[in-house]
Design a protein around this motif. Structure first.
Motif, PDB file in Angstrom:
ATOM      1  N   THR A  51       0.833  -1.206   0.000  1.00  0.00           N
ATOM      2  CA  THR A  51       0.000   0.000   0.000  1.00  0.00           C
ATOM      3  C   THR A  51       0.872   1.262   0.000  1.00  0.00           C
ATOM      4  N   VAL A  52       1.907   1.237   0.810  1.00  0.00           N
ATOM      5  CA  VAL A  52       2.827   2.381   0.867  1.00  0.00           C
ATOM      6  C   VAL A  52       3.484   2.599  -0.503  1.00  0.00           C
ATOM      7  N   ALA A  53       3.866   1.496  -1.150  1.00  0.00           N
ATOM      8  CA  ALA A  53       4.474   1.612  -2.489  1.00  0.00           C
ATOM      9  C   ALA A  53       3.499   2.274  -3.457  1.00  0.00           C
ATOM     10  N   GLY A  54       2.235   1.905  -3.363  1.00  0.00           N
ATOM     11  CA  GLY A  54       1.205   2.494  -4.228  1.00  0.00           C
ATOM     12  C   GLY A  54       1.016   3.974  -3.961  1.00  0.00           C
ATOM     13  N   VAL A  55       0.952   4.331  -2.691  1.00  0.00           N
ATOM     14  CA  VAL A  55       0.741   5.738  -2.308  1.00  0.00           C
ATOM     15  C   VAL A  55       1.901   6.595  -2.819  1.00  0.00           C
ATOM     16  N   GLU A  56       3.106   6.096  -2.611  1.00  0.00           N
ATOM     17  CA  GLU A  56       4.283   6.875  -3.024  1.00  0.00           C
ATOM     18  C   GLU A  56       4.369   7.019  -4.540  1.00  0.00           C
ATOM     19  N   ALA A  57       3.954   5.985  -5.253  1.00  0.00           N
ATOM     20  CA  ALA A  57       3.977   6.047  -6.726  1.00  0.00           C
ATOM     21  C   ALA A  57       3.007   7.094  -7.258  1.00  0.00           C
ATOM     22  N   LEU A  58       1.993   7.425  -6.466  1.00  0.00           N
ATOM     23  CA  LEU A  58       1.019   8.442  -6.885  1.00  0.00           C
ATOM     24  C   LEU A  58       1.464   9.841  -6.462  1.00  0.00           C
ATOM     25  N   GLY A  59       2.633   9.916  -5.834  1.00  0.00           N
ATOM     26  CA  GLY A  59       3.140  11.221  -5.389  1.00  0.00           C
ATOM     27  C   GLY A  59       2.380  11.749  -4.193  1.00  0.00           C
TER      28      GLY A  59
ATOM     29  N   ASP B  14       0.459   3.809 -12.612  1.00  0.00           N
ATOM     30  CA  ASP B  14       1.705   4.018 -11.863  1.00  0.00           C
ATOM     31  C   ASP B  14       1.718   3.263 -10.527  1.00  0.00           C
ATOM     32  N   SER B  15       0.613   3.366  -9.795  1.00  0.00           N
ATOM     33  CA  SER B  15       0.602   2.717  -8.472  1.00  0.00           C
ATOM     34  C   SER B  15       0.538   1.198  -8.631  1.00  0.00           C
ATOM     35  N   LEU B  16      -0.169   0.749  -9.669  1.00  0.00           N
ATOM     36  CA  LEU B  16      -0.308  -0.702  -9.872  1.00  0.00           C
ATOM     37  C   LEU B  16       1.050  -1.324 -10.183  1.00  0.00           C
ATOM     38  N   LYS B  17       1.813  -0.610 -10.993  1.00  0.00           N
ATOM     39  CA  LYS B  17       3.160  -1.069 -11.348  1.00  0.00           C
ATOM     40  C   LYS B  17       4.018  -1.208 -10.081  1.00  0.00           C
ATOM     41  N   ALA B  18       3.966  -0.188  -9.236  1.00  0.00           N
ATOM     42  CA  ALA B  18       4.776  -0.192  -8.004  1.00  0.00           C
ATOM     43  C   ALA B  18       4.349  -1.332  -7.078  1.00  0.00           C
TER      44      ALA B  18
ATOM     45  N   PHE C 227      -6.281   0.276  -5.563  1.00  0.00           N
ATOM     46  CA  PHE C 227      -5.502   1.352  -6.190  1.00  0.00           C
ATOM     47  C   PHE C 227      -5.954   1.618  -7.623  1.00  0.00           C
ATOM     48  N   SER C 228      -6.451   0.588  -8.293  1.00  0.00           N
ATOM     49  CA  SER C 228      -6.974   0.798  -9.633  1.00  0.00           C
ATOM     50  C   SER C 228      -8.143   1.780  -9.557  1.00  0.00           C
ATOM     51  N   ALA C 229      -9.036   1.552  -8.604  1.00  0.00           N
ATOM     52  CA  ALA C 229     -10.174   2.458  -8.414  1.00  0.00           C
ATOM     53  C   ALA C 229      -9.704   3.826  -7.917  1.00  0.00           C
TER      54      ALA C 229
END
Ligand SMILES: *Cc1c(COP(=O)(O)O)cnc(C)c1O
Length: 382
Positions: A272-280, A369-373, A350-352
């Motif tokens: 989840t943290v990886a996703g959040v960070e990928a979204l800036g 971006d977040s999905l990739k991370a 994260f997709s939603a």
């Protein structure tokens, strides 16, 4: 549209635990119930990591919080209550309501409690009967170092009462080893069952204090619950269906192993943290070790209203995430990853979330971006 609960309670209930509740309801004064309740109570000891009895109350978690005050203390008892957010504040409120002599230690929301502050209070205060605090503070997502606090309290006459209601199963929690005298949790959190039951693990020190407590109680009497627990009974009619569900979910927890359940939550939190960070986007809690594995708190950037994010997530995509409470209302959103949440539920969420953020005008990322991370993180773990 399915309904996915990415909240820190209630949490998704696995199929086996849902199906068992579709069976005929059994009577609670029967051999069948006694066998079931004894089995569930033994499993609770495993999850709490205690050799002491764990009693079950029919209520939400707050009932167990109130019960811990009225059963373990008496009017004017001096207690230290530590708060790092909304649920810690509730403990303070309850202790004051029952006229305990409360010494408050409060922190800014997002901070964790410091052992040094407790030590400083204990150095100057005499006759403190107990220390009461929260493990995982659900309003912010911080996890307090219960083990460190336990070391200070363990070999004293003081009782250590811990609200582990949303912390248990997602974060390491060793009731006996850490010297916790009364540990609390609830069915709708890490236990992957519907709301309706609350639990309290009671050490012999807590049981001795229970004998001395003079505050009034009837329904929420620990003493009455303990007396009949050995016979697989509860003093009053319990939420029988929820007992069935918790028993089933505990079987899954035991099969996976509590250490693995904790590790799985940690992995979901890191994904989840990886996703959040990928979204800036920014996290409320900056220090990784302060972050609980129950949920992740995301700060809303300028111009983005957290309540709107939540509303669109559920209305358009059937995903419920949590909003901000108290002073953080509208300023944050909280993504729960507790209990029956699956790793791919994080990807779905994260997709939603990406589509919702775009719709609300937050454009600081490319779709995916977040999905990739998250996928990269998950693949590194397998
Ligand atoms: C959920 C929760 C509670 C209890 O809330 P109820 O709605 O009464 O179940 C207490 N403390 C914490 C930290 C919680 O997350």
């Amino acid at each position: 549209m399915r309904n996915l609960l990415m909240t820190p309670g209630p949490t998704p209930v696995p199929e086996d635990s849902r199906f068992i509740m579709a069976k005929d309801i059994i009577h609670h004064r029967t051999e069948e119930f006694m066998t079931l309740f004894k089995e569930m109570s033994e499993s609770l000891k495993y999850v709490f990591q205690t050799e002491n009895p764990v009693i079950t109350l029919t209520s939400s978690g707050t009932g167990a919080m109130e019960a811990s005050i009225v059963n373990l203390f008496s009017e004017n008892d001096k207690v230290v209550v530590i708060s790092v957010g909304n649920f810690g504040d509730r403990l303070i409120q309850l202790a004051k309501l029952y006229k305990l002599n409360v010494i408050e230690i409060s922190y800014k929301w997002g901070e964790t409690a410091k052992v040094e502050d407790l030590k400083a209070i204990l150095a100057k205060e005499e006759g403190v009967k107990g220390v009461i605090m929260t493990q995982h503070e659900t309003s912010t997502g911080v996890v307090n170092d219960i083990e460190a606090f336990g070391k200070v309290i363990k070999d004293t006459d003081m009782l250590f009462v811990v609200d582990a209601i949303s912390g248990l199963t997602a974060n390491e929690f060793k009731t006996d080893e850490w010297g916790v005298d009364c540990a609390l949790s609830g069915s709708q959190k890490g236990f992957m069952a519907p709301p309706g039951l609350a639990f309290a693990a009671l050490s012999s020190k807590a049981q001795a204090a229970m004998e001395k407590s003079t505050l009034p109680k009837f329904y929420f009497s620990f003493k009455k619950a303990l007396k009949v627990l050995v016979d697989g009974q509860t003093p009053w009619t319990p939420a029988i269906g929820v007992v069935m569900a918790v028993n089933e979910s505990c079987k899954m927890i035991k099969k996976e192993g509590i250490e693995n359940v904790v590790a799985r939550h940690k992995a979901m939190q890191e994904a989840t943290v990886a996703g959040v960070e990928a979204l800036g986007l920014e996290l409320l809690i900056k220090v990784p070790k302060d972050r609980g594995a129950t949920l992740t708190t995301v700060l809303c950037p300028e111009g983005l209203n957290g309540q709107k994010v939540n509303k669109l997530m559920s209305k358009k995509y059937g995903i419920t995430i949590a909003g901000g409470q108290g002073e953080l209302q509208g300023k944050i959103f909280r993504i729960g990853h507790l209990g029956g949440v699956d790793t791919l539920d994080i990807v779905t969420t994260f997709s939603a979330l990406e589509m919702v953020l775009k719709e609300l005008g937050y454009n600081n990322f490319e779709p995916g971006d977040s999905l990739k991370a998250i996928q990269k993180y998950l693949m590194s773990k397998i």
